[in-house]
Motif scaffolding. Sequence first.
Motif, PDB file in Angstrom:
ATOM      1  N   ASP A  18      -6.553   2.501 -13.765  1.00  0.00           N
ATOM      2  CA  ASP A  18      -6.807   2.689 -12.330  1.00  0.00           C
ATOM      3  C   ASP A  18      -7.151   1.410 -11.577  1.00  0.00           C
ATOM      4  O   ASP A  18      -7.563   1.472 -10.417  1.00  0.00           O
ATOM      5  CB  ASP A  18      -7.925   3.721 -12.093  1.00  0.00           C
ATOM      6  CG  ASP A  18      -7.559   5.090 -12.615  1.00  0.00           C
ATOM      7  OD1 ASP A  18      -6.395   5.488 -12.455  1.00  0.00           O
ATOM      8  OD2 ASP A  18      -8.431   5.768 -13.183  1.00  0.00           O
ATOM      9  N   CYS A  24       6.694  10.107  -7.270  1.00  0.00           N
ATOM     10  CA  CYS A  24       6.368   9.515  -8.563  1.00  0.00           C
ATOM     11  C   CYS A  24       7.579   9.636  -9.490  1.00  0.00           C
ATOM     12  O   CYS A  24       8.231  10.671  -9.536  1.00  0.00           O
ATOM     13  CB  CYS A  24       5.184  10.241  -9.192  1.00  0.00           C
ATOM     14  SG  CYS A  24       3.607   9.919  -8.392  1.00  0.00           S
ATOM     15  N   LYS A  51      -4.499   3.933  -2.202  1.00  0.00           N
ATOM     16  CA  LYS A  51      -3.980   5.148  -1.577  1.00  0.00           C
ATOM     17  C   LYS A  51      -4.685   5.442  -0.263  1.00  0.00           C
ATOM     18  O   LYS A  51      -4.069   5.897   0.707  1.00  0.00           O
ATOM     19  CB  LYS A  51      -4.145   6.326  -2.543  1.00  0.00           C
ATOM     20  CG  LYS A  51      -3.246   7.508  -2.246  1.00  0.00           C
ATOM     21  CD  LYS A  51      -3.275   8.503  -3.380  1.00  0.00           C
ATOM     22  CE  LYS A  51      -2.252   9.609  -3.130  1.00  0.00           C
ATOM     23  NZ  LYS A  51      -2.273  10.620  -4.202  1.00  0.00           N
ATOM     24  N   ASN A  52      -5.993   5.177  -0.220  1.00  0.00           N
ATOM     25  CA  ASN A  52      -6.773   5.463   0.983  1.00  0.00           C
ATOM     26  C   ASN A  52      -7.052   4.220   1.830  1.00  0.00           C
ATOM     27  O   ASN A  52      -7.779   4.297   2.811  1.00  0.00           O
ATOM     28  CB  ASN A  52      -8.103   6.121   0.592  1.00  0.00           C
ATOM     29  CG  ASN A  52      -7.894   7.429  -0.134  1.00  0.00           C
ATOM     30  OD1 ASN A  52      -7.111   8.258   0.296  1.00  0.00           O
ATOM     31  ND2 ASN A  52      -8.581   7.621  -1.263  1.00  0.00           N
ATOM     32  N   GLN A  60       7.464  11.209 -13.808  1.00  0.00           N
ATOM     33  CA  GLN A  60       6.324  12.105 -13.690  1.00  0.00           C
ATOM     34  C   GLN A  60       6.408  13.141 -14.800  1.00  0.00           C
ATOM     35  O   GLN A  60       7.492  13.651 -15.099  1.00  0.00           O
ATOM     36  CB  GLN A  60       6.274  12.796 -12.329  1.00  0.00           C
ATOM     37  CG  GLN A  60       4.934  13.500 -12.109  1.00  0.00           C
ATOM     38  CD  GLN A  60       4.904  14.342 -10.857  1.00  0.00           C
ATOM     39  OE1 GLN A  60       5.853  15.060 -10.582  1.00  0.00           O
ATOM     40  NE2 GLN A  60       3.817  14.275 -10.118  1.00  0.00           N
ATOM     41  N   TRP A 116       0.809   6.781  -8.983  1.00  0.00           N
ATOM     42  CA  TRP A 116      -0.496   7.251  -8.512  1.00  0.00           C
ATOM     43  C   TRP A 116      -1.295   8.008  -9.558  1.00  0.00           C
ATOM     44  O   TRP A 116      -2.519   8.107  -9.456  1.00  0.00           O
ATOM     45  CB  TRP A 116      -0.326   8.153  -7.283  1.00  0.00           C
ATOM     46  CG  TRP A 116       0.309   7.504  -6.107  1.00  0.00           C
ATOM     47  CD1 TRP A 116       1.519   7.793  -5.546  1.00  0.00           C
ATOM     48  CD2 TRP A 116      -0.233   6.440  -5.310  1.00  0.00           C
ATOM     49  NE1 TRP A 116       1.764   6.987  -4.466  1.00  0.00           N
ATOM     50  CE2 TRP A 116       0.707   6.145  -4.295  1.00  0.00           C
ATOM     51  CE3 TRP A 116      -1.419   5.704  -5.363  1.00  0.00           C
ATOM     52  CZ2 TRP A 116       0.491   5.158  -3.338  1.00  0.00           C
ATOM     53  CZ3 TRP A 116      -1.632   4.714  -4.407  1.00  0.00           C
ATOM     54  CH2 TRP A 116      -0.682   4.449  -3.421  1.00  0.00           C
ATOM     55  N   PHE A 117      -0.639   8.582 -10.553  1.00  0.00           N
ATOM     56  CA  PHE A 117      -1.304   9.581 -11.382  1.00  0.00           C
ATOM     57  C   PHE A 117      -1.253   9.242 -12.868  1.00  0.00           C
ATOM     58  O   PHE A 117      -1.014  10.111 -13.696  1.00  0.00           O
ATOM     59  CB  PHE A 117      -0.659  10.956 -11.142  1.00  0.00           C
ATOM     60  CG  PHE A 117      -0.598  11.337  -9.689  1.00  0.00           C
ATOM     61  CD1 PHE A 117      -1.733  11.334  -8.902  1.00  0.00           C
ATOM     62  CD2 PHE A 117       0.609  11.673  -9.093  1.00  0.00           C
ATOM     63  CE1 PHE A 117      -1.686  11.676  -7.560  1.00  0.00           C
ATOM     64  CE2 PHE A 117       0.671  12.017  -7.751  1.00  0.00           C
ATOM     65  CZ  PHE A 117      -0.478  12.017  -6.973  1.00  0.00           C
ATOM     66  N   THR A 148       8.346   8.398  -1.515  1.00  0.00           N
ATOM     67  CA  THR A 148       7.220   7.948  -2.332  1.00  0.00           C
ATOM     68  C   THR A 148       7.018   8.827  -3.561  1.00  0.00           C
ATOM     69  O   THR A 148       5.908   8.966  -4.060  1.00  0.00           O
ATOM     70  CB  THR A 148       5.921   7.917  -1.506  1.00  0.00           C
ATOM     71  OG1 THR A 148       5.669   9.233  -0.966  1.00  0.00           O
ATOM     72  CG2 THR A 148       6.027   6.924  -0.369  1.00  0.00           C
ATOM     73  N   TYR A 196       0.810  -1.211   0.000  1.00  0.00           N
ATOM     74  CA  TYR A 196       0.000   0.000   0.000  1.00  0.00           C
ATOM     75  C   TYR A 196       0.846   1.264   0.000  1.00  0.00           C
ATOM     76  O   TYR A 196       0.496   2.255  -0.630  1.00  0.00           O
ATOM     77  CB  TYR A 196      -0.944   0.002   1.210  1.00  0.00           C
ATOM     78  CG  TYR A 196      -2.032  -1.034   1.100  1.00  0.00           C
ATOM     79  CD1 TYR A 196      -3.228  -0.741   0.456  1.00  0.00           C
ATOM     80  CD2 TYR A 196      -1.858  -2.311   1.610  1.00  0.00           C
ATOM     81  CE1 TYR A 196      -4.226  -1.693   0.327  1.00  0.00           C
ATOM     82  CE2 TYR A 196      -2.849  -3.270   1.493  1.00  0.00           C
ATOM     83  CZ  TYR A 196      -4.036  -2.960   0.851  1.00  0.00           C
ATOM     84  OH  TYR A 196      -5.018  -3.900   0.716  1.00  0.00           O
ATOM     85  N   LEU A 255      -6.804   2.195  -7.673  1.00  0.00           N
ATOM     86  CA  LEU A 255      -5.652   2.964  -7.199  1.00  0.00           C
ATOM     87  C   LEU A 255      -6.024   3.881  -6.033  1.00  0.00           C
ATOM     88  O   LEU A 255      -5.254   4.043  -5.083  1.00  0.00           O
ATOM     89  CB  LEU A 255      -5.065   3.795  -8.338  1.00  0.00           C
ATOM     90  CG  LEU A 255      -3.764   3.294  -8.959  1.00  0.00           C
ATOM     91  CD1 LEU A 255      -3.372   4.156 -10.132  1.00  0.00           C
ATOM     92  CD2 LEU A 255      -2.636   3.257  -7.942  1.00  0.00           C
ATOM     93  N   LEU A 256      -7.213   4.478  -6.093  1.00  0.00           N
ATOM     94  CA  LEU A 256      -7.631   5.355  -5.000  1.00  0.00           C
ATOM     95  C   LEU A 256      -7.929   4.551  -3.741  1.00  0.00           C
ATOM     96  O   LEU A 256      -7.761   5.049  -2.630  1.00  0.00           O
ATOM     97  CB  LEU A 256      -8.850   6.178  -5.421  1.00  0.00           C
ATOM     98  CG  LEU A 256      -8.594   7.182  -6.556  1.00  0.00           C
ATOM     99  CD1 LEU A 256      -9.893   7.880  -6.947  1.00  0.00           C
ATOM    100  CD2 LEU A 256      -7.547   8.215  -6.151  1.00  0.00           C
ATOM    101  N   ARG A 314     -10.708   9.861 -13.534  1.00  0.00           N
ATOM    102  CA  ARG A 314     -10.392   8.465 -13.191  1.00  0.00           C
ATOM    103  C   ARG A 314     -11.391   7.522 -13.836  1.00  0.00           C
ATOM    104  O   ARG A 314     -12.536   7.892 -14.124  1.00  0.00           O
ATOM    105  CB  ARG A 314     -10.438   8.274 -11.665  1.00  0.00           C
ATOM    106  CG  ARG A 314      -9.358   9.019 -10.906  1.00  0.00           C
ATOM    107  CD  ARG A 314      -8.004   8.348 -11.033  1.00  0.00           C
ATOM    108  NE  ARG A 314      -6.996   8.991 -10.193  1.00  0.00           N
ATOM    109  CZ  ARG A 314      -5.748   8.571 -10.087  1.00  0.00           C
ATOM    110  NH1 ARG A 314      -5.348   7.512 -10.768  1.00  0.00           N
ATOM    111  NH2 ARG A 314      -4.876   9.194  -9.317  1.00  0.00           N
TER     112      ARG A 314
END
Length: 691
Positions: free
Chosen positions: A36, A616, A127-128, A619, A271-272, A614, A26, A123-124, A326
């Motif tokens: 995603d 990216c 992250k959460n 990027q 993440w993006f 962490t 995670y 992915l969200l 997303r």
Amino acid sequence: MKDRVSILDGNTFLVSDDRGNIEPSYDFPTGLFAFDTRFLSTWFLTIDGQPLHALSIDDSLSYKTRFFLVPGEPTHYLDANVSVIRSRAIGASLDEELTVLNHSEQEQEFHLRLNIGSDFADLLEIKNRRDKKGRTTPTVERNGLRLTYHREAFRRETLVTSSAPVEVDADGMTFRVRIGPHGEWTTRLHVSTIIYGARGEDIRAVLPLGGQRTAAEIEAEQSALISRAPKLGCDCEPLAGAYRRSLNDLAALRYESITLGVRLLAAGLPWFMTLFGRDSIFTSLQVLPFLPDLVKPTIVMLAGLQGSRVDDFRDEEPGKILHELRYGESAGFEEQPHSPYYGAADTTALFVILLDEYERWTGDADLVRNLENETRAALTWLDTYGDLLGTGYVWYMSRNPETGLPNQCWKDSPEAISYADGRMPEFPRATCELQGYTYDAKMRAARMARTHWQDPAYADRLEQEAAALKERFNRDFWIADREYYALALDPRGQQVDALSSNIGHLLWSGIVDESRAPAIAGHLLGPRLFSGWGVRTLADDQGRYNPVGYHVGTVWPFDNSIIAWGLWRYGFRREAGLLCDALIGASRYFDGRLPEVFAGYERGLTDYPVEYPTACSPQAWSAGTPLLLLRVMLGLEPQGEHLIIDPAVPPGMGRVELLDIPGRWGRVDALGRSREPHEEPAPPPLALPGE
């Protein structure tokens, strides 16, 4: 040895450890991802029950990697009698070739075990750290394993097949192989990632650009894209390396939009990997002098998804430009507002800025005329919904306190906006750079209105509004006794007085009063903000300063490229060159690839830029940074049908030659050479305010 190894092709990417393995995680997600969703969360290889150890990794290309492995930990006293090569390539699917080599003089039997699993995590959700609500079903097939995820109409599937005979179970595959003396054995594994649409088909199979691409097709497309970029010749090897790496990463970060069937730049791995309004606009500004054909699809996409209604859940308002788009489960079930999400207060002005800059470089007046209504709607948003308190400034406060972003400027982490003593202001907030972007947007829109929309009255009005904003801003944001602009205003109109890198964006926008520009430049290159590797996001004597805090003391390459551009705009060529030189020097320690962010420690303390754990990488707007630095050092500026070239190359960098720069003028060359200290005395450094 690297801890993480990634391969990507825009829509699809894989992150593994340095042995090629994937285990559920995670903090920094490993796995095979597409649109995603994580399609593989376990991909772990052992031989005779032993994990493998990496001897070497070949990851020179973005879309394929090769791992050279042996069982256990090699020692000085015992040679390995077997080795394994994992060769993988990625497109819309993953192909991995496993080769086992017997180095002994006898026939050997080996048991290879590949544990396979998928949590189909959004992915969200990763992250959460949210739990799944659907169900995953494994199905054993002949020479294959199918993993299927269902949640109502939402369906995703991973299918793994082997070219060699294999024993398959619900948790993976086992190969029992005999290899003769000094012989080898190979199997080819194919991993299909299937995204089912409403009619039960894989949506990528019907994408206009094809969706499914082989490694050869990926290589051909990326090579063609890179070949269109200007050719760099220079004496500075770090600059040459950073330029090559940036072009490769920008080519790899392109993905095919499900919505419009065009290739867009994703913001960054892991993440993006999707469209971000702010990131996409800044990256487009950086790449314009090099690959202008990458920019138009982004402008068209952002205009097509412009806000048209008031939607509290998505922070949407008429005329507003999106923040993030997303495709995953949480967006589909409206557990997150990212379909798309509009929680950014800066993207709308930046959209206008990009459209004007694009036309100035390319001469594409048709696009400016075609997007007149969208541009006017964006400008109206700045004066209405953007001005929450009716004070003539752009403010932000999320309409959605449950899932909306609290901070809606580029420094959007929770602690990013604070007073000098560390206290946090209430909402709404009006950060300084938002006002600068608004000023610039109105000035540029006035040019477009006068030149392309044939509306001089509107142009006059915009220029008058911009002039009034500049005067008002220089009155209300200026902290006279400290000689810098406040980071923000709070709801009572009081100054949020932290010293931050945001003031560099003010130079770029042109909102800074000429008489105050030397003080701003002095702060930016002074010891409180400048680490020696770049400008910190927050000065080192502020209450919330942390050299490894995401927006409160780290160095962001993209941020520094905009600051360098701003210094150049106000004539601080030496200072801009110093910043360019620092960032190019830092890129050496990241193999030419500037990360999203790195630590803000003083250069004399560490002697090298310290990684942010962490960040990216790659990027997009970090990949675009060396390109914008080249523009700054060579002094490239479009003026009508011509390109102005006014180089100021930093001392010690030598010759910098950029050939075939594209634009409305066709293609031109630019050449600059640094003046060495013995050739011309260096100007004295800027005096810091108060010294």
